[in-house]
Design a protein around this motif. Structure first.
Motif, PDB file in Angstrom:
ATOM      1  N   TYR A 244      36.544 106.355 -37.585  1.00  0.00           N
ATOM      2  CA  TYR A 244      35.986 106.283 -36.230  1.00  0.00           C
ATOM      3  C   TYR A 244      35.888 104.824 -35.812  1.00  0.00           C
ATOM      4  CZ  TYR A 244      33.020 106.505 -32.179  1.00  0.00           C
ATOM      5  OH  TYR A 244      32.541 106.361 -30.908  1.00  0.00           O
ATOM      6  N   LYS A 245      36.369 104.518 -34.603  1.00  0.00           N
ATOM      7  CA  LYS A 245      36.306 103.164 -34.064  1.00  0.00           C
ATOM      8  C   LYS A 245      35.510 103.169 -32.771  1.00  0.00           C
ATOM      9  CE  LYS A 245      40.727 101.785 -36.106  1.00  0.00           C
ATOM     10  NZ  LYS A 245      42.080 101.235 -35.860  1.00  0.00           N
ATOM     11  N   SER A 246      34.558 102.271 -32.692  1.00  0.00           N
ATOM     12  CA  SER A 246      33.726 102.162 -31.504  1.00  0.00           C
ATOM     13  C   SER A 246      34.580 101.869 -30.275  1.00  0.00           C
ATOM     14  CB  SER A 246      32.687 101.055 -31.686  1.00  0.00           C
ATOM     15  OG  SER A 246      31.949 100.848 -30.498  1.00  0.00           O
ATOM     16  N   GLN A 247      34.192 102.462 -29.176  1.00  0.00           N
ATOM     17  CA  GLN A 247      34.896 102.237 -27.911  1.00  0.00           C
ATOM     18  C   GLN A 247      34.380 101.022 -27.159  1.00  0.00           C
ATOM     19  OE1 GLN A 247      37.633 104.319 -27.155  1.00  0.00           O
ATOM     20  NE2 GLN A 247      37.119 104.770 -29.292  1.00  0.00           N
ATOM     21  N   VAL A 248      33.315 100.415 -27.675  1.00  0.00           N
ATOM     22  CA  VAL A 248      32.771  99.205 -27.042  1.00  0.00           C
ATOM     23  C   VAL A 248      32.514  98.150 -28.110  1.00  0.00           C
ATOM     24  CG1 VAL A 248      31.676 100.550 -25.208  1.00  0.00           C
ATOM     25  CG2 VAL A 248      30.362  99.946 -27.240  1.00  0.00           C
ATOM     26  N   GLN A 249      32.446  96.917 -27.678  1.00  0.00           N
ATOM     27  CA  GLN A 249      32.128  95.795 -28.555  1.00  0.00           C
ATOM     28  C   GLN A 249      30.874  95.099 -28.030  1.00  0.00           C
ATOM     29  OE1 GLN A 249      33.962  95.295 -31.360  1.00  0.00           O
ATOM     30  NE2 GLN A 249      35.224  97.053 -30.725  1.00  0.00           N
ATOM     31  N   VAL A 250      30.082  94.570 -28.946  1.00  0.00           N
ATOM     32  CA  VAL A 250      28.871  93.862 -28.537  1.00  0.00           C
ATOM     33  C   VAL A 250      28.800  92.517 -29.259  1.00  0.00           C
ATOM     34  CG1 VAL A 250      27.542  95.941 -28.010  1.00  0.00           C
ATOM     35  CG2 VAL A 250      27.516  95.021 -30.337  1.00  0.00           C
ATOM     36  N   ASN A 251      28.135  91.563 -28.622  1.00  0.00           N
ATOM     37  CA  ASN A 251      27.856  90.264 -29.239  1.00  0.00           C
ATOM     38  C   ASN A 251      26.352  90.163 -29.452  1.00  0.00           C
ATOM     39  OD1 ASN A 251      30.561  89.194 -29.251  1.00  0.00           O
ATOM     40  ND2 ASN A 251      30.385  88.924 -27.026  1.00  0.00           N
ATOM     41  N   LEU A 252      25.947  90.299 -30.682  1.00  0.00           N
ATOM     42  CA  LEU A 252      24.525  90.307 -31.003  1.00  0.00           C
ATOM     43  C   LEU A 252      24.070  88.939 -31.481  1.00  0.00           C
ATOM     44  CD1 LEU A 252      24.396  93.673 -33.029  1.00  0.00           C
ATOM     45  CD2 LEU A 252      23.758  93.318 -30.624  1.00  0.00           C
ATOM     46  N   GLU A 253      22.901  88.535 -31.027  1.00  0.00           N
ATOM     47  CA  GLU A 253      22.299  87.311 -31.537  1.00  0.00           C
ATOM     48  C   GLU A 253      21.847  87.542 -32.976  1.00  0.00           C
ATOM     49  OE1 GLU A 253      21.859  84.246 -30.293  1.00  0.00           O
ATOM     50  OE2 GLU A 253      23.067  84.794 -28.537  1.00  0.00           O
ATOM     51  N   PRO A 254      22.186  86.638 -33.901  1.00  0.00           N
ATOM     52  CA  PRO A 254      21.763  86.828 -35.288  1.00  0.00           C
ATOM     53  C   PRO A 254      20.243  86.875 -35.418  1.00  0.00           C
ATOM     54  CG  PRO A 254      23.411  85.088 -35.115  1.00  0.00           C
ATOM     55  CD  PRO A 254      22.983  85.419 -33.724  1.00  0.00           C
ATOM     56  N   LYS A 255      19.768  87.767 -36.242  1.00  0.00           N
ATOM     57  CA  LYS A 255      18.340  87.832 -36.517  1.00  0.00           C
ATOM     58  C   LYS A 255      17.974  86.817 -37.597  1.00  0.00           C
ATOM     59  CE  LYS A 255      17.159  92.677 -35.545  1.00  0.00           C
ATOM     60  NZ  LYS A 255      16.624  93.918 -36.162  1.00  0.00           N
ATOM     61  N   LYS A 256      16.719  86.413 -37.608  1.00  0.00           N
ATOM     62  CA  LYS A 256      16.215  85.583 -38.692  1.00  0.00           C
ATOM     63  C   LYS A 256      16.195  86.409 -39.967  1.00  0.00           C
ATOM     64  CE  LYS A 256      12.216  82.814 -40.123  1.00  0.00           C
ATOM     65  NZ  LYS A 256      10.840  82.366 -39.766  1.00  0.00           N
ATOM     66  N   GLN A 257      16.627  85.806 -41.073  1.00  0.00           N
ATOM     67  CA  GLN A 257      16.698  86.568 -42.323  1.00  0.00           C
ATOM     68  C   GLN A 257      15.308  86.930 -42.843  1.00  0.00           C
ATOM     69  OE1 GLN A 257      17.837  84.974 -46.403  1.00  0.00           O
ATOM     70  NE2 GLN A 257      19.678  86.181 -45.948  1.00  0.00           N
ATOM     71  N   VAL A 258      15.209  88.156 -43.279  1.00  0.00           N
ATOM     72  CA  VAL A 258      13.983  88.680 -43.914  1.00  0.00           C
ATOM     73  C   VAL A 258      14.378  89.253 -45.269  1.00  0.00           C
ATOM     74  CG1 VAL A 258      12.141  90.394 -43.762  1.00  0.00           C
ATOM     75  CG2 VAL A 258      12.928  89.214 -41.692  1.00  0.00           C
ATOM     76  N   VAL A 259      13.585  88.989 -46.288  1.00  0.00           N
ATOM     77  CA  VAL A 259      13.847  89.525 -47.621  1.00  0.00           C
ATOM     78  C   VAL A 259      12.719  90.479 -47.997  1.00  0.00           C
ATOM     79  CG1 VAL A 259      14.195  88.999 -50.069  1.00  0.00           C
ATOM     80  CG2 VAL A 259      15.090  87.439 -48.310  1.00  0.00           C
ATOM     81  N   VAL A 260      13.081  91.722 -48.256  1.00  0.00           N
ATOM     82  CA  VAL A 260      12.099  92.754 -48.616  1.00  0.00           C
ATOM     83  C   VAL A 260      11.793  92.661 -50.111  1.00  0.00           C
ATOM     84  CG1 VAL A 260      11.684  95.239 -48.752  1.00  0.00           C
ATOM     85  CG2 VAL A 260      12.877  94.272 -46.763  1.00  0.00           C
ATOM     86  N   SER A 261      10.523  92.679 -50.448  1.00  0.00           N
ATOM     87  CA  SER A 261      10.097  92.596 -51.841  1.00  0.00           C
ATOM     88  C   SER A 261      10.660  93.757 -52.661  1.00  0.00           C
ATOM     89  CB  SER A 261       8.570  92.618 -51.923  1.00  0.00           C
ATOM     90  OG  SER A 261       8.131  92.862 -53.258  1.00  0.00           O
ATOM     91  N   PRO A 262      11.218  93.490 -53.844  1.00  0.00           N
ATOM     92  CA  PRO A 262      11.723  94.586 -54.677  1.00  0.00           C
ATOM     93  C   PRO A 262      10.631  95.333 -55.432  1.00  0.00           C
ATOM     94  CG  PRO A 262      12.090  92.500 -55.781  1.00  0.00           C
ATOM     95  CD  PRO A 262      11.528  92.169 -54.418  1.00  0.00           C
ATOM     96  N   THR A 263       9.430  94.748 -55.492  1.00  0.00           N
ATOM     97  CA  THR A 263       8.361  95.399 -56.256  1.00  0.00           C
ATOM     98  C   THR A 263       7.167  95.798 -55.401  1.00  0.00           C
ATOM     99  OG1 THR A 263       7.160  93.353 -56.790  1.00  0.00           O
ATOM    100  CG2 THR A 263       8.992  93.989 -58.252  1.00  0.00           C
ATOM    101  N   GLY A 264       6.916  95.048 -54.323  1.00  0.00           N
ATOM    102  CA  GLY A 264       5.702  95.290 -53.541  1.00  0.00           C
ATOM    103  C   GLY A 264       4.441  94.897 -54.275  1.00  0.00           C
ATOM    104  N   GLN A 265       4.612  94.096 -55.349  1.00  0.00           N
ATOM    105  CA  GLN A 265       3.471  93.741 -56.202  1.00  0.00           C
ATOM    106  C   GLN A 265       3.222  92.238 -56.258  1.00  0.00           C
ATOM    107  OE1 GLN A 265       3.924  95.620 -60.068  1.00  0.00           O
ATOM    108  NE2 GLN A 265       4.768  97.481 -59.157  1.00  0.00           N
ATOM    109  N   GLY A 266       3.780  91.500 -55.295  1.00  0.00           N
ATOM    110  CA  GLY A 266       3.507  90.074 -55.238  1.00  0.00           C
ATOM    111  C   GLY A 266       4.633  89.219 -55.786  1.00  0.00           C
ATOM    112  N   GLU A 267       4.489  87.896 -55.581  1.00  0.00           N
ATOM    113  CA  GLU A 267       5.552  86.962 -55.926  1.00  0.00           C
ATOM    114  C   GLU A 267       5.855  86.930 -57.413  1.00  0.00           C
ATOM    115  OE1 GLU A 267       4.817  83.093 -54.379  1.00  0.00           O
ATOM    116  OE2 GLU A 267       4.705  83.742 -52.278  1.00  0.00           O
TER     117      GLU A 267
END
Length: 296
Positions: A244-267
């Motif tokens: 499947y190929k999109s019928q439209v194209q978009v130019n998105l502004e890059p988001k600031k990088q976020v890193v999700v914790s792999p443990t949720g238990q602190g650094e």
């Protein structure tokens, strides 16, 4: 986070070098994948966007329920990755076997309600990204190792309807598609499927609802692409639904990088997790190199 590194490395040595998705970067947010060696040992069970369970061994049968999202595929995702239509999803694979050449694909299927109650075999997946062999005869699985540091990136179609989707990412290895090599006569002849599913929320204003197919059912046993000789000079015939190929194209502004914790238990727990994962990936890479050297 208390996990026995020696136990994990012992399990890794039994994995025959097969790869798995240990991380996903989606619209510039970095999520942990379901690490098949570390995550089952963490208590409480970590929340992931990936379907858990399973192992790194391949599926050989495209007609079984596991062909949708892998063997086991539990626990269900406890989190969801939000992406903009038209943004990128990058799958970070552990070291892949060079011998395991074949297509890389990504599929997605809309769903409603609680993902833990979704029957993935009833979802209708459409193929939105695909990488096979280029004009120089180099497979996508090889480029993944040599050009993109073990990563493969797919773009979410810019025109699809917003909502929740299960994303299915897959490698199909064709090294034994028409026969085995010396020392591996015990292996079944045919394609090998390596896949994982992930939980996504797509935002945007698209209207498209691409036609999909259920797994099992999307693949047919007699498709030439499943019986392709890697030595062939003929063009590779892609498997499954048309891309499947999109019928439209978009130019998105890059988001600031976020890193999700792999443990949720602190650094401190996260630091231990990353150090353990590095050791596991290092050992898995060594096993992969060994099997490459003997033609596995």
């Amino acid at each position: 986070m208390k996990v026995s590194l020696s136990l994990i490395l012992g399990l890794t040595s039994q994995a025959l070098g097969h790869g798995y998705v240990y991380r996903i970067t989606a619209d510039n947010t970095v999520y942990p994948g379901w690490d098949v060696y570390i995550d089952p040992l963490i208590k409480p069970t970590p929340s992931r966007i990936a379907f858990g369970g399973g192992d790194v061994n391949p599926l050989f049968n495209m007609s079984v329920p596991a062909i949708a999202c892998g063997q086991g595929h539990t626990p269900a995702p406890g989190a969801i990755a939000e992406v903009r239509a038209g943004s990128n999803i990058t799958f970070h694979w552990s070291r892949w076997l060079y011998s395991h050449k074949g297509p890389i694909t990504a599929w997605m299927a809309p769903y409603e309600g609680d993902v833990s109650k979704v029957n993935v075999n009833e979802l209708e997946f459409f193929k939105f990204a695909e990488d096979t062999i280029d004009e120089q005869g180099v497979w996508g699985t090889v480029r993944l190792m040599d050009k993109t540091n073990g990563t493969w990136t797919a773009t979410v179609p810019a025109d699809i309807k917003p909502g929740n989707y299960v994303v299915r990412q897959e490698m199909i290895a064709l090294h034994f598609a028409v026969g085995t090599t010396q020392g591996f006569e015990w292996s079944p002849i045919g394609p090998q499927f390596y896949l994982t599913c992930f939980n996504f929320k797509v935002v945007g204003d698209g209207k498209a609802t691409p036609k999909g197919a259920k797994f099992p059912g999307a693949y047919k046993v007699d498709e030439p692409g499943f019986h392709f000789d890697l030595k062939s000079k003929e063009p590779y015939p892609p498997v499954g639904l048309p891309l499947y190929k999109s019928q439209v194209q978009v130019n998105l502004e890059p988001k600031k990088q976020v890193v999700v914790s792999p443990t949720g238990q602190g650094e401190a727990a996260d630091k231990t997790y990353y150090e353990t994962q590095y050791k596991v990936l290092e050992q898995q890479g060594g096993m992969t190199s060994y099997f490459d050297s003997i033609g596995g």
